[in-house]
Motif scaffolding. Sequence first.
Motif, PDB file in Angstrom:
ATOM      1  N   LYS A  80      -2.040 -25.898 -19.942  1.00  0.00           N
ATOM      2  CA  LYS A  80      -2.352 -25.427 -21.295  1.00  0.00           C
ATOM      3  C   LYS A  80      -3.410 -24.322 -21.264  1.00  0.00           C
ATOM      4  O   LYS A  80      -3.535 -23.564 -22.214  1.00  0.00           O
ATOM      5  N   GLU A  81      -4.168 -24.270 -20.167  1.00  0.00           N
ATOM      6  CA  GLU A  81      -5.204 -23.258 -20.021  1.00  0.00           C
ATOM      7  C   GLU A  81      -5.085 -22.583 -18.661  1.00  0.00           C
ATOM      8  O   GLU A  81      -4.692 -23.195 -17.677  1.00  0.00           O
ATOM      9  N   VAL A  82      -5.441 -21.293 -18.628  1.00  0.00           N
ATOM     10  CA  VAL A  82      -5.411 -20.507 -17.400  1.00  0.00           C
ATOM     11  C   VAL A  82      -6.788 -19.873 -17.234  1.00  0.00           C
ATOM     12  O   VAL A  82      -7.258 -19.160 -18.123  1.00  0.00           O
ATOM     13  N   VAL A  83      -7.422 -20.137 -16.100  1.00  0.00           N
ATOM     14  CA  VAL A  83      -8.749 -19.590 -15.843  1.00  0.00           C
ATOM     15  C   VAL A  83      -8.604 -18.249 -15.134  1.00  0.00           C
ATOM     16  O   VAL A  83      -7.949 -18.151 -14.098  1.00  0.00           O
ATOM     17  N   ALA A  84      -9.211 -17.230 -15.721  1.00  0.00           N
ATOM     18  CA  ALA A  84      -9.205 -15.882 -15.145  1.00  0.00           C
ATOM     19  C   ALA A  84     -10.568 -15.621 -14.515  1.00  0.00           C
ATOM     20  O   ALA A  84     -11.592 -16.126 -14.979  1.00  0.00           O
ATOM     21  N   GLU A  85     -10.548 -14.828 -13.474  1.00  0.00           N
ATOM     22  CA  GLU A  85     -11.778 -14.459 -12.782  1.00  0.00           C
ATOM     23  C   GLU A  85     -12.042 -12.976 -13.017  1.00  0.00           C
ATOM     24  O   GLU A  85     -11.135 -12.157 -12.885  1.00  0.00           O
ATOM     25  N   LEU A  86     -13.279 -12.632 -13.360  1.00  0.00           N
ATOM     26  CA  LEU A  86     -13.647 -11.234 -13.541  1.00  0.00           C
ATOM     27  C   LEU A  86     -13.731 -10.586 -12.157  1.00  0.00           C
ATOM     28  O   LEU A  86     -14.387 -11.117 -11.255  1.00  0.00           O
ATOM     29  N   VAL A  87     -13.038  -9.460 -11.997  1.00  0.00           N
ATOM     30  CA  VAL A  87     -13.008  -8.760 -10.711  1.00  0.00           C
ATOM     31  C   VAL A  87     -13.388  -7.298 -10.912  1.00  0.00           C
ATOM     32  O   VAL A  87     -13.340  -6.783 -12.023  1.00  0.00           O
ATOM     33  N   ARG A  88     -13.751  -6.670  -9.801  1.00  0.00           N
ATOM     34  CA  ARG A  88     -14.046  -5.232  -9.820  1.00  0.00           C
ATOM     35  C   ARG A  88     -13.426  -4.609  -8.586  1.00  0.00           C
ATOM     36  O   ARG A  88     -13.259  -5.273  -7.563  1.00  0.00           O
ATOM     37  N   GLU A  89     -13.066  -3.353  -8.696  1.00  0.00           N
ATOM     38  CA  GLU A  89     -12.468  -2.655  -7.567  1.00  0.00           C
ATOM     39  C   GLU A  89     -13.572  -2.182  -6.623  1.00  0.00           C
ATOM     40  O   GLU A  89     -14.572  -1.614  -7.057  1.00  0.00           O
ATOM     41  N   VAL A  90     -13.393  -2.444  -5.321  1.00  0.00           N
ATOM     42  CA  VAL A  90     -14.314  -1.964  -4.300  1.00  0.00           C
ATOM     43  C   VAL A  90     -13.507  -1.286  -3.197  1.00  0.00           C
ATOM     44  O   VAL A  90     -12.346  -1.627  -2.968  1.00  0.00           O
ATOM     45  N   GLU A  91     -14.109  -0.334  -2.543  1.00  0.00           N
ATOM     46  CA  GLU A  91     -13.453   0.354  -1.436  1.00  0.00           C
ATOM     47  C   GLU A  91     -13.866  -0.321  -0.141  1.00  0.00           C
ATOM     48  O   GLU A  91     -15.039  -0.610   0.077  1.00  0.00           O
ATOM     49  N   ARG A  92     -12.875  -0.593   0.735  1.00  0.00           N
ATOM     50  CA  ARG A  92     -13.139  -1.242   2.018  1.00  0.00           C
ATOM     51  C   ARG A  92     -12.445  -0.463   3.126  1.00  0.00           C
ATOM     52  O   ARG A  92     -11.359   0.062   2.940  1.00  0.00           O
ATOM     53  N   THR A  93     -13.069  -0.453   4.293  1.00  0.00           N
ATOM     54  CA  THR A  93     -12.456   0.133   5.469  1.00  0.00           C
ATOM     55  C   THR A  93     -11.758  -0.988   6.224  1.00  0.00           C
ATOM     56  O   THR A  93     -12.340  -2.038   6.451  1.00  0.00           O
ATOM     57  N   VAL A  94     -10.520  -0.751   6.613  1.00  0.00           N
ATOM     58  CA  VAL A  94      -9.728  -1.781   7.278  1.00  0.00           C
ATOM     59  C   VAL A  94      -9.233  -1.247   8.620  1.00  0.00           C
ATOM     60  O   VAL A  94      -8.735  -0.128   8.695  1.00  0.00           O
ATOM     61  N   LYS A  95      -9.357  -2.068   9.676  1.00  0.00           N
ATOM     62  CA  LYS A  95      -8.797  -1.704  10.976  1.00  0.00           C
ATOM     63  C   LYS A  95      -7.423  -2.347  11.100  1.00  0.00           C
ATOM     64  O   LYS A  95      -7.233  -3.490  10.693  1.00  0.00           O
ATOM     65  N   VAL A  96      -6.465  -1.593  11.641  1.00  0.00           N
ATOM     66  CA  VAL A  96      -5.111  -2.101  11.852  1.00  0.00           C
ATOM     67  C   VAL A  96      -4.676  -1.762  13.269  1.00  0.00           C
ATOM     68  O   VAL A  96      -5.226  -0.861  13.913  1.00  0.00           O
ATOM     69  N   TRP A  97      -3.667  -2.454  13.760  1.00  0.00           N
ATOM     70  CA  TRP A  97      -3.090  -2.195  15.077  1.00  0.00           C
ATOM     71  C   TRP A  97      -1.795  -1.421  14.885  1.00  0.00           C
ATOM     72  O   TRP A  97      -0.958  -1.805  14.092  1.00  0.00           O
ATOM     73  N   GLU A  98      -1.651  -0.323  15.655  1.00  0.00           N
ATOM     74  CA  GLU A  98      -0.458   0.515  15.578  1.00  0.00           C
ATOM     75  C   GLU A  98       0.181   0.624  16.960  1.00  0.00           C
ATOM     76  O   GLU A  98      -0.528   0.548  17.978  1.00  0.00           O
ATOM     77  N   PRO A  99       1.494   0.865  17.022  1.00  0.00           N
ATOM     78  CA  PRO A  99       2.158   1.027  18.317  1.00  0.00           C
ATOM     79  C   PRO A  99       1.611   2.248  19.065  1.00  0.00           C
ATOM     80  O   PRO A  99       1.251   3.255  18.460  1.00  0.00           O
ATOM     81  N   VAL A 100       1.553   2.131  20.391  1.00  0.00           N
ATOM     82  CA  VAL A 100       1.124   3.248  21.228  1.00  0.00           C
ATOM     83  C   VAL A 100       2.357   4.067  21.571  1.00  0.00           C
ATOM     84  O   VAL A 100       3.380   3.524  22.011  1.00  0.00           O
ATOM     85  N   MET A 101       2.279   5.370  21.370  1.00  0.00           N
ATOM     86  CA  MET A 101       3.395   6.249  21.660  1.00  0.00           C
ATOM     87  C   MET A 101       3.360   6.630  23.138  1.00  0.00           C
ATOM     88  O   MET A 101       2.314   7.016  23.655  1.00  0.00           O
ATOM     89  N   GLY A 102       4.504   6.501  23.800  1.00  0.00           N
ATOM     90  CA  GLY A 102       4.615   6.877  25.209  1.00  0.00           C
ATOM     91  C   GLY A 102       5.421   8.143  25.362  1.00  0.00           C
ATOM     92  O   GLY A 102       5.931   8.697  24.367  1.00  0.00           O
ATOM     93  N   PRO A 103       5.601   8.587  26.595  1.00  0.00           N
ATOM     94  CA  PRO A 103       6.402   9.805  26.807  1.00  0.00           C
ATOM     95  C   PRO A 103       7.856   9.544  26.439  1.00  0.00           C
ATOM     96  O   PRO A 103       8.359   8.422  26.562  1.00  0.00           O
ATOM     97  N   SER A 104       8.517  10.568  25.978  1.00  0.00           N
ATOM     98  CA  SER A 104       9.922  10.482  25.605  1.00  0.00           C
ATOM     99  C   SER A 104      10.766  10.243  26.843  1.00  0.00           C
ATOM    100  O   SER A 104      10.523  10.795  27.904  1.00  0.00           O
ATOM    101  N   ARG A 105      11.806   9.425  26.723  1.00  0.00           N
ATOM    102  CA  ARG A 105      12.687   9.135  27.867  1.00  0.00           C
ATOM    103  C   ARG A 105      14.055   9.802  27.693  1.00  0.00           C
ATOM    104  O   ARG A 105      15.046   9.295  28.168  1.00  0.00           O
ATOM    105  N   GLU A 106      14.095  10.900  27.003  1.00  0.00           N
ATOM    106  CA  GLU A 106      15.354  11.618  26.799  1.00  0.00           C
ATOM    107  C   GLU A 106      15.720  12.420  28.038  1.00  0.00           C
ATOM    108  O   GLU A 106      14.834  12.913  28.739  1.00  0.00           O
ATOM    109  N   GLY A 107      17.013  12.618  28.269  1.00  0.00           N
ATOM    110  CA  GLY A 107      17.500  13.539  29.269  1.00  0.00           C
ATOM    111  C   GLY A 107      17.667  12.958  30.581  1.00  0.00           C
ATOM    112  O   GLY A 107      17.803  13.211  31.625  1.00  0.00           O
TER     113      GLY A 107
END
Length: 107
Positions: A80-107
């Motif tokens: 019957k009731e829904v509790v809302a939380e007051l929020v604010r936007e903040v900027e954050r720096t995030v580290k992520v893991w990305e694939p390592v690019m290797g040499p092309s194996r074409e040809g």
Amino acid sequence: MSNNITRTFTAAELNEWEMPYEAPPGGTIINDTHAGSTRWATVHKLIFTLPKQPAGTAWQIRYCKAATEYQDQDPWNSSKEVVAELVREVERTVKVWEPVMGPSREG
């Protein structure tokens, strides 16, 4: 114990505003993100503003959607009731893991 600022909305009030699908009158929906799942429902976080909302702040609530077209799900989980939380936007720096690019194996 949490010191977060909260506000309680009635489910009837949110339904009258057609939330979570429409913004409240004079307000704005800022963000709607998937926050988790149960067997029969998906859980979402909705961030929105009301008219005359102080700049840089918004309200955050959780709601549920049916996980399949065969489920009948009340967004507020029959509360019957829904509790809302007051929020604010903040900027954050995030580290992520990305694939390592290797040499092309074409040809």
